[in-house]
Structure formats: C-alpha cells, structure tokens
Design a protein around this motif. Structure first.
Motif, PDB file in Angstrom:
ATOM      1  N   VAL A  75      19.612  22.588  16.831  1.00 16.95           N
ATOM      2  CA  VAL A  75      20.784  21.865  17.338  1.00 16.95           C
ATOM      3  C   VAL A  75      20.323  20.501  17.829  1.00 16.95           C
ATOM      4  N   VAL A  76      20.916  19.448  17.290  1.00 17.08           N
ATOM      5  CA  VAL A  76      20.648  18.092  17.777  1.00 17.08           C
ATOM      6  C   VAL A  76      21.758  17.746  18.764  1.00 17.08           C
ATOM      7  N   PHE A  77      21.383  17.448  19.990  1.00 16.52           N
ATOM      8  CA  PHE A  77      22.390  17.243  21.026  1.00 16.52           C
ATOM      9  C   PHE A  77      22.045  16.036  21.895  1.00 16.52           C
ATOM     10  N   ASP A  78      23.045  15.611  22.648  1.00 18.09           N
ATOM     11  CA  ASP A  78      22.884  14.465  23.545  1.00 18.09           C
ATOM     12  C   ASP A  78      22.182  14.913  24.823  1.00 18.09           C
ATOM     13  N   ARG A  79      21.170  14.166  25.210  1.00 19.81           N
ATOM     14  CA  ARG A  79      20.497  14.486  26.478  1.00 19.81           C
ATOM     15  C   ARG A  79      20.686  13.398  27.519  1.00 19.81           C
ATOM     16  N   GLN A  80      21.239  12.263  27.086  1.00 25.14           N
ATOM     17  CA  GLN A  80      21.410  11.149  28.016  1.00 25.14           C
ATOM     18  C   GLN A  80      22.654  11.323  28.879  1.00 25.14           C
ATOM     19  N   TYR A  81      23.746  11.809  28.271  1.00 28.05           N
ATOM     20  CA  TYR A  81      25.015  11.899  28.991  1.00 28.05           C
ATOM     21  C   TYR A  81      25.480  13.341  29.222  1.00 28.05           C
ATOM     22  N   SER A  82      24.764  14.324  28.689  1.00 26.04           N
ATOM     23  CA  SER A  82      25.163  15.719  28.920  1.00 26.04           C
ATOM     24  C   SER A  82      24.919  16.087  30.377  1.00 26.04           C
ATOM     25  N   PRO A  83      25.952  16.542  31.096  1.00 27.80           N
ATOM     26  CA  PRO A  83      25.767  16.837  32.521  1.00 27.80           C
ATOM     27  C   PRO A  83      24.989  18.122  32.774  1.00 27.80           C
ATOM     28  N   PHE A  84      24.938  19.015  31.778  1.00 26.50           N
ATOM     29  CA  PHE A  84      24.191  20.263  31.996  1.00 26.50           C
ATOM     30  C   PHE A  84      23.808  20.881  30.654  1.00 26.50           C
ATOM     31  N   ILE A  85      22.632  21.480  30.637  1.00 28.61           N
ATOM     32  CA  ILE A  85      22.153  22.330  29.549  1.00 28.61           C
ATOM     33  C   ILE A  85      21.662  23.608  30.224  1.00 28.61           C
ATOM     34  N   PHE A  86      22.138  24.759  29.773  1.00 29.98           N
ATOM     35  CA  PHE A  86      21.757  26.017  30.406  1.00 29.98           C
ATOM     36  C   PHE A  86      20.482  26.584  29.787  1.00 29.98           C
ATOM     37  N   HIS A  87      19.647  27.191  30.637  1.00 31.56           N
ATOM     38  CA  HIS A  87      18.476  27.940  30.173  1.00 31.56           C
ATOM     39  C   HIS A  87      18.536  29.306  30.845  1.00 31.56           C
ATOM     40  N   PRO A 133      39.325  10.677  29.638  1.00 30.78           N
ATOM     41  CA  PRO A 133      39.329   9.217  29.735  1.00 30.78           C
ATOM     42  C   PRO A 133      38.077   8.729  30.468  1.00 30.78           C
ATOM     43  N   ILE A 134      37.640   7.514  30.146  1.00 29.73           N
ATOM     44  CA  ILE A 134      36.375   6.998  30.665  1.00 29.73           C
ATOM     45  C   ILE A 134      36.650   5.863  31.660  1.00 29.73           C
ATOM     46  N   PRO A 135      36.359   6.066  32.943  1.00 32.53           N
ATOM     47  CA  PRO A 135      36.573   4.992  33.924  1.00 32.53           C
ATOM     48  C   PRO A 135      35.554   3.880  33.754  1.00 32.53           C
ATOM     49  N   HIS A 136      35.998   2.642  33.999  1.00 37.32           N
ATOM     50  CA  HIS A 136      35.086   1.496  33.982  1.00 37.32           C
ATOM     51  C   HIS A 136      35.554   0.502  35.034  1.00 37.32           C
ATOM     52  N   PRO A 142      40.762   5.018  27.115  1.00 38.73           N
ATOM     53  CA  PRO A 142      41.327   6.304  26.659  1.00 38.73           C
ATOM     54  C   PRO A 142      40.220   7.291  26.302  1.00 38.73           C
ATOM     55  N   ALA A 143      40.571   8.561  26.275  1.00 37.43           N
ATOM     56  CA  ALA A 143      39.608   9.587  25.883  1.00 37.43           C
ATOM     57  C   ALA A 143      39.062   9.295  24.484  1.00 37.43           C
ATOM     58  N   LYS A 144      37.775   9.443  24.313  1.00 33.04           N
ATOM     59  CA  LYS A 144      37.125   9.171  23.036  1.00 33.04           C
ATOM     60  C   LYS A 144      37.477  10.276  22.035  1.00 33.04           C
ATOM     61  N   PRO A 145      37.842   9.901  20.806  1.00 32.82           N
ATOM     62  CA  PRO A 145      38.063  10.942  19.787  1.00 32.82           C
ATOM     63  C   PRO A 145      36.798  11.767  19.589  1.00 32.82           C
ATOM     64  N   VAL A 227      28.659  10.917  22.332  1.00 36.82           N
ATOM     65  CA  VAL A 227      29.518  12.097  22.486  1.00 36.82           C
ATOM     66  C   VAL A 227      30.621  11.813  23.504  1.00 36.82           C
ATOM     67  N   PRO A 228      31.742  12.553  23.448  1.00 38.42           N
ATOM     68  CA  PRO A 228      32.841  12.307  24.394  1.00 38.42           C
ATOM     69  C   PRO A 228      32.449  12.677  25.823  1.00 38.42           C
ATOM     70  N   MET A 229      33.221  12.152  26.779  1.00 38.70           N
ATOM     71  CA  MET A 229      32.997  12.480  28.179  1.00 38.70           C
ATOM     72  C   MET A 229      33.494  13.905  28.436  1.00 38.70           C
ATOM     73  N   ILE A 230      32.586  14.791  28.788  1.00 36.55           N
ATOM     74  CA  ILE A 230      32.877  16.215  28.937  1.00 36.55           C
ATOM     75  C   ILE A 230      33.709  16.475  30.203  1.00 36.55           C
ATOM     76  N   ASP A 231      34.657  17.375  30.091  1.00 40.62           N
ATOM     77  CA  ASP A 231      35.446  17.792  31.257  1.00 40.62           C
ATOM     78  C   ASP A 231      34.666  18.890  31.986  1.00 40.62           C
ATOM     79  N   VAL A 232      33.878  18.497  32.951  1.00 37.63           N
ATOM     80  CA  VAL A 232      33.027  19.452  33.667  1.00 37.63           C
ATOM     81  C   VAL A 232      33.869  20.486  34.392  1.00 37.63           C
TER      82      VAL A 232
END
Length: 248
Positions: A75-87, A133-136, A142-145, A227-232
């Motif tokens: 699995v190739v995944f985002d590590r810069q913006y992902s808020p959590f990865i479970f182990h 949606p992404i605050p700035h 708007p929410a990223k597709p 990747v889109p902004m995840i709804d934590v």
C-alpha cells in the motif's frame, strides 16, 4: 576526472530489483517465504526511491464506517498529512483517505494472480472515504474531490509466453471501475499502464522495466496531488458509547 553515467545508474537500479527478486525465487523453497521476500524487495524499492511524503507498507485499509479491506501486499500511502496510522499486533492499518495505490506482489504473473490482484484492489476501492473543507488564512477551500486509488500487480516472472502478450491485455481490459488495474511490472519482461483518458493499455516490454515502472508510478502520483483532508471525527465516533453516536 571521474565520468558519471546516468544510464548506468538507472540500469543498476533495475538490476538491483531484478536480482533481488530472482534470489528470493531461487533461495526459498516455501511459497509463503518466497512471497514475503518478493514483497520485501518491492517495498524496499518504493520506500527508498519514492519522495518522502509517500510510504509503502503491507497493510489492511480501514474506513470510518468500520469496514476493512483484505490484506494488501503493498500500500502506497500519504505520511505527511495522515493524522494516524494504526499498528496492532504487528499489523499496519491505514485509513482509506490516506491511500494512493495498492499492489499485489507475486512471484509470477498469470490469469489467477491478475484476477486475485483485481479482487484485492476492489476491496480497497469499495471503502468509504471522507473529505473535509480546507481552512486557510483567507477563508475555507471546498472539500477536495477524492483522488483515484491506483491498483496493480508486481512480479518477477510471467507464466505466459510471450511474457506480456494478448492474454494479459485481455484480462486487464475485463476490469471494472472497482477492480481495474492501472499499472504493474513484470521485472523480467516489462511493465503496463492504463491511460486514464482513453482507457487503453500500453504494454511496454524491453530494457530495465523496474526502473521504468518506478518512474511511471512517481509521475502518476504527481498527478494525484495530495490526499483529501480526512474527517478525524468520523473515526473518533467509534470511541463513543452507542447511545452517544448521534451527538454532533
């Protein structure tokens, strides 16, 4: 003065991958051990050469509805913006929103393995993904597709002769939106890719396919963007008592 050669560097990169896959095929007698070794070669390649914002791992993928994918070899995944990865108990579990691509890694490509890889890819693509949606500084974007999740297969050899001929192309073209394979590599023969606009496949045989595949994958990831902004909070609701899950 030492003369550097880019062509030599790129050739050596492919040879490193092909030799690692060939060693794992010859050195280990147990099919499971062979499989683990070949997965390790591909994971090592991706984690070494993909930009730092990406990471590759053997993992399950989970969504905020509590649904899980099958176990995926790569699995190739985002590590810069992902808020959590479970182990958990030596297993890696990645939220669906963080996934860029998923691959099955096998010793050889054939009809069974292509169909199996398609099933694995579908188990990831069917998961629910959130996008907020992404605050700035000036307001809110708007929410990223949702980005497409690339799916593929990675092998050393082919059970077909020729290694990447009409049987492979026919199987690839049978895919649907859920299970379509976009890109893959058979290190001893070549690599394939699907054009997202036309839907046609290019099967490219010849020199140094592992390196060519790596460059093509990087190019595809560049076009994916972030990747889109995840709804934590969608995941956090699983922490609440059952009677409280309707609360805002």
């Amino acid at each position: 003065m030492t003369q550097w050669s880019l062509s030599t560097l790129l050739s050596e990169l492919h040879d490193e991958i092909q030799q690692g896959l060939e060693r794992s095929r010859k050195a280990f007698g147990h099919p499971g051990t062979k499989g683990d070794a070949s997965e390790g070669v591909w994971l090592g390649l991706l984690n070494k050469y993909l930009p730092e914002r990406y990471k590759a791992a053997k993992a399950h993928v989970v969504d905020s509805n509590g649904m899980f994918s099958d176990q995926i070899d790569v699995v190739v995944f985002d590590r810069q913006y992902s808020p959590f990865i479970f182990h958990y108990q030596d297993q890696t579990i990645i939220p669906a929103e963080s996934v860029y691509a998923c691959f099955e890694a096998k010793q050889a490509i054939n009809a069974h393995e292509v169909e199996y890889a398609m099933e694995k890819v579908a188990s990831v693509r069917r998961l629910h993904r959130t996008s907020l949606p992404i605050p700035h500084a000036g307001g809110v974007f708007p929410a990223k597709p949702l980005i497409p999740i690339y799916g593929g297969i990675l092998t050393f050899e082919s059970d077909w002769k020729p290694g990447m001929g009409e049987p492979l192309e026919r199987l690839l073209e049978s895919g649907t939106d859920d299970n379509q394979l976009n890109i893959g590599c058979v290190a001893a023969h070549g690599y394939f890719m699907r054009d997202s606009d036309s839907g046609n496949y290019a099967i490219l045989a010849g020199r140094k396919p592992a390196t060519a595949f790596l460059f093509r994958l990087i190019a595809q990831l560049q076009f994916s963007g972030t990747v889109p902004m995840i709804d934590v909070q969608a995941y956090a609701r699983w922490l609440m008592p059952t009677e409280a899950t309707g609360l805002a």
